[in-house]
Design a protein around this motif. Structure first.
Motif, PDB file in Angstrom:
ATOM      1  N   ASN A  30      -8.601   8.444  -4.246  1.00 10.84           N
ATOM      2  CA  ASN A  30      -9.133   7.096  -4.020  1.00 10.84           C
ATOM      3  C   ASN A  30     -10.663   7.061  -4.043  1.00 10.84           C
ATOM      4  O   ASN A  30     -11.321   8.099  -4.012  1.00 10.84           O
ATOM      5  CB  ASN A  30      -8.616   6.580  -2.670  1.00 10.84           C
ATOM      6  CG  ASN A  30      -8.940   5.114  -2.463  1.00 10.84           C
ATOM      7  OD1 ASN A  30      -9.002   4.342  -3.431  1.00 10.84           O
ATOM      8  ND2 ASN A  30      -9.165   4.718  -1.220  1.00 10.84           N
ATOM      9  N   LYS A  31     -11.172   5.835  -4.067  1.00  9.08           N
ATOM     10  CA  LYS A  31     -12.610   5.557  -4.087  1.00  9.08           C
ATOM     11  C   LYS A  31     -13.255   6.115  -5.358  1.00  9.08           C
ATOM     12  O   LYS A  31     -14.379   6.619  -5.333  1.00  9.08           O
ATOM     13  CB  LYS A  31     -13.302   6.101  -2.818  1.00  9.08           C
ATOM     14  CG  LYS A  31     -12.612   5.650  -1.526  1.00  9.08           C
ATOM     15  CD  LYS A  31     -13.475   5.781  -0.301  1.00  9.08           C
ATOM     16  CE  LYS A  31     -12.684   5.404   0.953  1.00  9.08           C
ATOM     17  NZ  LYS A  31     -13.443   5.477   2.192  1.00  9.08           N
ATOM     18  N   ALA A  54      -8.733   1.680  -4.357  1.00  5.68           N
ATOM     19  CA  ALA A  54      -7.961   0.727  -3.556  1.00  5.68           C
ATOM     20  C   ALA A  54      -8.750  -0.556  -3.384  1.00  5.68           C
ATOM     21  O   ALA A  54      -8.206  -1.657  -3.434  1.00  5.68           O
ATOM     22  CB  ALA A  54      -7.623   1.338  -2.200  1.00  5.68           C
ATOM     23  N   LEU A  55     -10.052  -0.400  -3.223  1.00  2.00           N
ATOM     24  CA  LEU A  55     -10.897  -1.561  -2.962  1.00  2.00           C
ATOM     25  C   LEU A  55     -10.906  -2.511  -4.146  1.00  2.00           C
ATOM     26  O   LEU A  55     -10.769  -3.728  -3.996  1.00  2.00           O
ATOM     27  CB  LEU A  55     -12.323  -1.095  -2.645  1.00  2.00           C
ATOM     28  CG  LEU A  55     -13.240  -2.156  -2.071  1.00  2.00           C
ATOM     29  CD1 LEU A  55     -12.815  -2.536  -0.665  1.00  2.00           C
ATOM     30  CD2 LEU A  55     -14.684  -1.654  -2.055  1.00  2.00           C
ATOM     31  N   GLY A  89      -8.654   5.307   2.958  1.00  3.90           N
ATOM     32  CA  GLY A  89      -8.345   4.049   2.290  1.00  3.90           C
ATOM     33  C   GLY A  89      -6.866   3.718   2.199  1.00  3.90           C
ATOM     34  O   GLY A  89      -6.444   2.921   1.352  1.00  3.90           O
ATOM     35  N   LYS A  90      -6.059   4.278   3.113  1.00 10.32           N
ATOM     36  CA  LYS A  90      -4.612   4.043   3.075  1.00 10.32           C
ATOM     37  C   LYS A  90      -4.256   2.575   3.270  1.00 10.32           C
ATOM     38  O   LYS A  90      -3.496   1.993   2.504  1.00 10.32           O
ATOM     39  CB  LYS A  90      -3.921   4.864   4.179  1.00 10.32           C
ATOM     40  CG  LYS A  90      -4.074   6.349   4.008  1.00 10.32           C
ATOM     41  CD  LYS A  90      -3.478   7.125   5.172  1.00 10.32           C
ATOM     42  CE  LYS A  90      -4.296   7.027   6.446  1.00 10.32           C
ATOM     43  NZ  LYS A  90      -5.651   7.579   6.351  1.00 10.32           N
ATOM     44  N   SER A  91      -4.825   1.996   4.323  1.00 13.51           N
ATOM     45  CA  SER A  91      -4.477   0.609   4.618  1.00 13.51           C
ATOM     46  C   SER A  91      -5.008  -0.322   3.547  1.00 13.51           C
ATOM     47  O   SER A  91      -4.349  -1.299   3.166  1.00 13.51           O
ATOM     48  CB  SER A  91      -5.022   0.221   5.990  1.00 13.51           C
ATOM     49  OG  SER A  91      -4.506   1.091   6.970  1.00 13.51           O
ATOM     50  N   THR A  92      -6.197  -0.006   3.048  1.00 16.48           N
ATOM     51  CA  THR A  92      -6.761  -0.805   1.968  1.00 16.48           C
ATOM     52  C   THR A  92      -5.842  -0.758   0.749  1.00 16.48           C
ATOM     53  O   THR A  92      -5.582  -1.780   0.094  1.00 16.48           O
ATOM     54  CB  THR A  92      -8.162  -0.275   1.597  1.00 16.48           C
ATOM     55  OG1 THR A  92      -8.949  -0.206   2.790  1.00 16.48           O
ATOM     56  CG2 THR A  92      -8.840  -1.162   0.583  1.00 16.48           C
ATOM     57  N   GLY A 117      -4.533   7.984   9.872  1.00 22.59           N
ATOM     58  CA  GLY A 117      -5.046   9.268   9.417  1.00 22.59           C
ATOM     59  C   GLY A 117      -5.651  10.085  10.542  1.00 22.59           C
ATOM     60  O   GLY A 117      -5.744  11.307  10.458  1.00 22.59           O
ATOM     61  N   THR A 170      -6.567   2.791  11.789  1.00 26.65           N
ATOM     62  CA  THR A 170      -5.164   2.548  12.077  1.00 26.65           C
ATOM     63  C   THR A 170      -4.762   3.446  13.245  1.00 26.65           C
ATOM     64  O   THR A 170      -5.143   4.608  13.284  1.00 26.65           O
ATOM     65  CB  THR A 170      -4.303   2.860  10.839  1.00 26.65           C
ATOM     66  OG1 THR A 170      -4.797   2.074   9.747  1.00 26.65           O
ATOM     67  CG2 THR A 170      -2.846   2.523  11.075  1.00 26.65           C
ATOM     68  N   ASP A 190     -14.387   4.508  -7.607  1.00 26.84           N
ATOM     69  CA  ASP A 190     -15.579   3.688  -7.899  1.00 26.84           C
ATOM     70  C   ASP A 190     -16.841   4.337  -7.335  1.00 26.84           C
ATOM     71  O   ASP A 190     -17.942   4.107  -7.826  1.00 26.84           O
ATOM     72  CB  ASP A 190     -15.409   2.274  -7.326  1.00 26.84           C
ATOM     73  CG  ASP A 190     -15.067   2.277  -5.833  1.00 26.84           C
ATOM     74  OD1 ASP A 190     -14.088   2.968  -5.456  1.00 26.84           O
ATOM     75  OD2 ASP A 190     -15.772   1.608  -5.057  1.00 26.84           O
ATOM     76  N   ASP A 234      -9.918   7.005   7.203  1.00 25.95           N
ATOM     77  CA  ASP A 234     -10.840   6.283   6.302  1.00 25.95           C
ATOM     78  C   ASP A 234     -10.707   6.623   4.819  1.00 25.95           C
ATOM     79  O   ASP A 234     -11.578   6.263   4.042  1.00 25.95           O
ATOM     80  CB  ASP A 234     -12.311   6.524   6.708  1.00 25.95           C
ATOM     81  CG  ASP A 234     -12.734   5.522   7.768  1.00 25.95           C
ATOM     82  OD1 ASP A 234     -11.945   4.614   8.075  1.00 25.95           O
ATOM     83  OD2 ASP A 234     -13.862   5.657   8.272  1.00 25.95           O
TER      84      ASP A 234
HETATM   85  N1  LIG Z   1     -15.754   1.893  -2.291  1.00 27.44           N
HETATM   86  C1  LIG Z   1     -14.507   1.991  -1.860  1.00 27.44           C
HETATM   87  N2  LIG Z   1     -14.247   1.858  -0.564  1.00 27.44           N
HETATM   88  C2  LIG Z   1     -12.964   1.933  -0.156  1.00 27.44           C
HETATM   89  C3  LIG Z   1     -11.905   2.154  -1.070  1.00 27.44           C
HETATM   90  N3  LIG Z   1     -10.744   2.180  -0.378  1.00 27.44           N
HETATM   91  C4  LIG Z   1     -11.061   1.982   0.924  1.00 27.44           C
HETATM   92  N4  LIG Z   1     -12.396   1.838   1.058  1.00 27.44           N
HETATM   93  C5  LIG Z   1     -13.115   1.616   2.323  1.00 27.44           C
HETATM   94  O1  LIG Z   1     -12.903   2.698   3.187  1.00 27.44           O
HETATM   95  C6  LIG Z   1     -12.854   2.269   4.548  1.00 27.44           C
HETATM   96  C7  LIG Z   1     -11.615   2.754   5.234  1.00 27.44           C
HETATM   97  O2  LIG Z   1     -10.487   2.139   4.667  1.00 27.44           O
HETATM   98  P1  LIG Z   1      -9.086   2.036   5.408  1.00 27.44           P
HETATM   99  O3  LIG Z   1      -8.151   1.450   4.421  1.00 27.44           O
HETATM  100  O4  LIG Z   1      -9.194   1.387   6.714  1.00 27.44           O
HETATM  101  O5  LIG Z   1      -8.780   3.585   5.619  1.00 27.44           O
HETATM  102  P2  LIG Z   1      -7.472   4.247   6.219  1.00 27.44           P
HETATM  103  O6  LIG Z   1      -7.174   5.459   5.414  1.00 27.44           O
HETATM  104  O7  LIG Z   1      -6.384   3.262   6.321  1.00 27.44           O
HETATM  105  O8  LIG Z   1      -7.966   4.705   7.657  1.00 27.44           O
HETATM  106  P3  LIG Z   1      -7.043   5.136   8.925  1.00 27.44           P
HETATM  107  O9  LIG Z   1      -5.777   4.378   8.806  1.00 27.44           O
HETATM  108  O10 LIG Z   1      -7.801   4.803  10.131  1.00 27.44           O
HETATM  109  O11 LIG Z   1      -6.797   6.597   8.779  1.00 27.44           O
HETATM  110  C8  LIG Z   1     -12.964   0.766   4.507  1.00 27.44           C
HETATM  111  O12 LIG Z   1     -14.282   0.398   4.769  1.00 27.44           O
HETATM  112  C9  LIG Z   1     -12.583   0.418   3.081  1.00 27.44           C
HETATM  113  O13 LIG Z   1     -13.158  -0.775   2.622  1.00 27.44           O
HETATM  114  C10 LIG Z   1     -12.223   2.290  -2.459  1.00 27.44           C
HETATM  115  O14 LIG Z   1     -11.388   2.479  -3.322  1.00 27.44           O
HETATM  116  N5  LIG Z   1     -13.540   2.210  -2.792  1.00 27.44           N
END
Ligand SMILES: Nc1nc2c(ncn2[C@@H]2O[C@H](COP(=O)(O)OP(=O)(O)OP(=O)(O)O)[C@@H](O)[C@H]2O)c(=O)[nH]1
Ligand SMILES: [Mg+2]
Lengths: 311, 549
Positions: free
Chosen positions: B168-169, B206-207, B41-44, B116, B94, B171, B39
């Protein structure tokens, strides 16, 4: 923060191009499989990816012959031009080409209008494929699928393990590190191998152009009789595909991806040469499988088909 | 019928194929992967990168656009551009690597978006093993988590030279410079403690897309490159081609009696027609007479080209052999010290037979000792006697034959291997050779470890005597336990099974170990003739040295 360091002179002069890297990787995969499996086979679908795959197989074993047969799973609804191309190529290249059909289902009149695309594909493609592989006892099958085609294909290993029923378990794939592939399987299990995993659609066309690889003429734009329905162009090929009055027209169009004629839409296009196709591709805003009905019947339909044993 | 609209823009009339080809030729390729805790935010981030650099198709965007909980406007769920499995979409995580491809004016990119979740560390390692660069995401609110440390450690163990920490995040922490600098400092210290990878740290959202492709307007204090700018600039050339020449032979191509080519992908270095090479393990040398490809013979070839070589002399070379240059030869050993990342749910068992795949050869191997495990929290070494799933440690491995290798730190391609479970066929570990232990020359055992079944107590007594005279290490047992036998074999002993029939022994050893070590003494008896006949049989098998040697 970052400074760009120039590579030494000697390296820039001998750097492989991106296509040369992909080619070298694919050849390595072909050779590994031929060395480690008892009975490999190459799934040949007549499309552009298969054409590239065939060329790479030739390269891998040159100056020797390709050491495995080709298998075409024929639904009987492929375009006539595809079958003519296939037979001609097999003759010219002296290929060991096997053809497999689900004769039982065809005798029962299986077609996409009658059964719906999901069931039709399940019988004529997936079931036929599994039967063909089992009947011949193949333990490894090359497929031309690319990871950039579709989101569940993006998850595939290069060596994709299949259980005794030919099924894929995406949640439990074998780790695959570097270029060391694990080819160990128990009797009845098999591996699907994807030597084009890292190629994109653009790479494929670029390579076809550079290598002058023969492809089915349906890829080139031409005036063709089509059923024009909304935004779709449905080829006039099979009698069970009925048109409404006024729907049948001559349209300058081409196929972007080749499947079965009732389920593969054409696109309006003027691209009648490879450079024009490449130019068109660069300007596209939809993915190549967008005009295949089967991938969109329901969310994740490609994944479902793959789990069942489809490529 | 399709109901899906295919939008084709007017084909540019000014497109020139020559220009396209020339431009494509100048582009190089960067492979990178993502890493970090669940979580973060890698995929995002990857979705955002693809979207903002205009590398996703309209139908793909439509498929991931929807109304999120508590929102009025439909928004794009960027993570779903790579999370392509149903289970992933349902669980919002993921599970396995997704590969995506994109290109800019300067470069082509292959991305591996990895999971992750700790449970799927093996898939992270899969994605990272072929990467030139790894982006490690860190949630600005949470800072460096165990999984961020583990992934950074694995990335550096795999020899990835360029690390990017994407904080990341931003914001969610009001784009605070202070939060950023604290994490940056701590992470830099961490990375420096276990390797010499180059590190770049970038604050992103990322968002919202801040500092992904476009510079952020909320973080004027950050003056470095955006993520994409960095990805386009980072140097990708490797010294692969100036390393010593290594060609693991995949296959011998022999279409007729006039041509014999040794086919493989050059793992490292360069080869020219006329070069003297050495074939290993035979040690015989010869000259390269041709470098064959479908597109014509080459004067020289280099890594990672796939080619075939013909040689001036008729050398006996087959799959699994290594062709090397003569000056900088690889090391060889029957026992190595290696770092392992353990993937399997079943723990590592010392002395249990595994298959080791190195280059193009697969051979039986045993882990004789676990030297230590790295504690991911403290990065301290811990004494353990086994490794479990996701553990990283250093072990000693014995092989039945010598392998030819370079330490992984010097040459990734000839220093890596995988371990495969002989029973389940699972890939259980990734290995990186650190050094050779017993050199094949100095520590060649006088005989091979063997299991001998079929003799009764009297016959075995007579055989034992003769074997001891021949200088062999002999142990006798009447205990029918495969585990015990393995332990005895692992110390190199010839094990005589008293009163255990061949069939009984066969049943207990799995086929893999059995085919290698079990010898049937048929017509066993204490008669001198029977004993010497069997000794000769062992010599013929190469299990016992000839007396004159
Ligand atoms: N506010 C905010 N939320 C974010 C940001 N990047 C990702 N998120 C949120 O974080 C959550 C997880 O994002 P993913 O991209 O699925 O995370 P991940 O790292 O790919 O997770 P895994 O692959 O399962 O390890 C989602 O609800 C996204 O919308 C960001 O920059 N800001
Ligand atoms: Mg993810």
């Amino acid at each position: 923060m970052t400074t760009t360091i120039a590579p030494p002179e000697s390296l820039t002069s001998t750097r492989l191009t991106h296509l040369q890297m992909l080619e070298a990787e694919s050849i390595q995969i072909f050779r590994e499989v031929a060395a480690e499996f008892q009975r490999p086979v190459m799934l040949y679908s007549i499309g552009k990816d298969s054409s590239v795959m065939l060329r790479l197989a030739e390269k891998a074993f040159f100056p020797g012959p390709i050491p495995f047969p080709l298998l075409h799973v024929d639904t009987s609804y492929k375009f006539r031009e595809m079958i003519a191309f296939r037979d001609n190529l097999a003759k010219e290249m002296g290929l060991n080409l096997l053809v497999w059909r689900n004769e039982g289902a065809l005798a029962d009149g299986a077609n996409p209008v009658k059964l719906g695309t999901q069931r039709c594909c399940g019988l004529l493609k997936t079931q036929a494929l599994l039967d063909g592989l089992r009947e011949h006892g193949f333990d490894a099958a090359f497929g031309g699928a690319r990871r950039d085609e579709e989101k569940s294909r993006a998850k595939e290993r290069i060596f994709s393990f299949r259980d005794k029923a030919g099924q894929w378990d995406p949640k439990n794939q074998r780790p695959e590190l570097w270029n060391l592939y694990n080819s160990r399987v128990a009797p009845g299990e098999s591996i699907r191998v994807f030597p084009l995993s890292n190629w994109t659609e653009l790479d494929i066309w670029h390579y076809i152009y550079l290598e002058n690889i023969p492809i089915v003429p349906l890829y080139f734009a031409k005036e063709r009789p089509m059923i024009v329905r909304g935004d779709s162009l449905i080829p006039v090929e099979q009698t069970f595909v009925k048109s409404l009055p006024g729907e049948e027209q001559m349209v300058k169009c081409r196929l972007r991806s080749l499947g079965c004629s009732p389920c593969t839409g054409a696109i309006r296009s003027d691209a009648d040469t490879l450079p024009k196709i490449i130019a068109e591709l660069i300007s596209f805003r939809s993915s190549e499988r967008a005009n295949r009905v089967i991938d969109h019947d329901q969310d994740g339909s490609m994944e479902i088909k793959k789990r069942e044993g489809y490529f | 019928m399709t109901g899906i609209q295919t939008t084709v823009e007017e084909t540019q009339n000014d497109f020139l194929i020559e220009e396209f080809l020339a431009e494509e030729k100048t582009k190089d390729l960067l492979r990178f992967s993502t890493a970090g805790s669940v979580d973060d935010g890698k995929s995002t981030l990857i979705g955002r990168l693809l979207y903002d650099s205009r590398n996703v198709y309209e139908d793909q965007v439509r498929a991931v656009t929807g109304l999120q909980a508590g929102q009025k406007q439909p928004t794009i769920d960027f993570a779903l551009l790579t999370d392509g499995l149903r289970a992933e979409r349902e669980q919002g995580i993921t599970i396995d690597v997704a590969y995506r491809y994109f290109s800019t004016q300067r470069r082509k990119f292959i991305i591996g978006d990895t999971p992750g979740h700790e449970q799927y560390t093996r898939n992270m390692a899969t994605g990272a093993s072929t990467a030139d660069l790894a982006i490690i995401l860190i949630d600005a609110r949470k800072g460096i988590l165990t999984q961020s440390r583990r992934h950074a450690y694995i990335a550096s163990l795999l020899g990835i030279r360029h690390l990017v920490a994407a904080i990341n995040k931003m914001d969610l922490v009001e784009f605070s410079q202070e939060v950023f600098t604290t994490i940056e400092r701590d992470f830099r210290e961490l990375v420096a403690s276990f390797g010499n990878a180059e590190l770049t740290t970038i604050p992103v959202s990322a968002l919202l897309g801040d500092n992904v492709v476009e510079p952020s307007t909320y973080m004027p204090w950050y003056t470095g490159p955006t993520l994409l700018q960095h990805l386009e600039q980072v140097p990708v050339w490797t010294e692969e081609q100036v390393l010593p020449f290594r060609l693991p032979v995949q296959r011998v191509i022999r279409p007729d009696q006039y041509y014999r080519g040794f086919a493989g992908q050059i793992a490292s270095g360069t080869v020219r027609v006329g070069d003297t090479i050495v074939a290993l393990p035979s040690g015989r040398t010869s000259q390269v007479t041709a470098i064959t490809t479908f597109d014509g013979d080459l004067e020289q070839a280099y890594a990672p080209q796939s080619i075939a070589l013909t040689l001036a002399d008729e050398l006996d070379i087959s799959r699994g052999d290594l062709i090397s240059e003569v000056v900088r030869k690889p090391q060889h050993a029957t026992s190595v010290e290696a770092a392992l990342v353990w993937f399997d749910g079943q723990r590592l068992e010392t002395h249990r037979p595994y298959l080791l795949k190195h280059g193009t050869q697969t051979l039986h191997a045993r882990v004789t000792q676990v030297k230590h495990r790295t504690n991911i929290q403290s990065l301290q070494r811990e004494a353990v006697n086994s490794l479990g799933m996701n553990d990283i440690g250093v072990v000693e491995i014995d092989m039945v034959r010598p392998i030819f290798f370079d330490p992984y730190a010097e040459n990734r391609a000839s220093g890596n291997f995988i371990l495969i479970d002989v029973k389940t066929n699972a890939t259980v570990a990734a290995g990186m050779i650190q050094r050779g232990l017993a050199s094949a020359d100095t520590a060649t055992p006088q005989h091979k470890p063997l299991l001998v079944a079929g003799g009764d107590a009297a016959a075995n007594t007579a055989l034992e005597l003769e074997l001891l005279r021949a200088g062999a290490a002999v142990v006798r047992t009447r205990v029918a336990s495969e585990q015990l036998w393995r332990a005895l074999l692992s110390i190199g002993a010839i094990v005589l099974l008293d009163g255990i029939s061949v069939a009984q022994a066969q049943e207990l050893v799995d086929d893999a170990a059995g085919s290698e070590t079990l010898v049937a003494w048929s017509n066993a008896s204490s008669e001198t003739e029977a004993v010497s006949g069997f000794l000769n049989q062992l010599r013929k098998l190469g299990a016992l040295p000839d007396p004159q040697e």
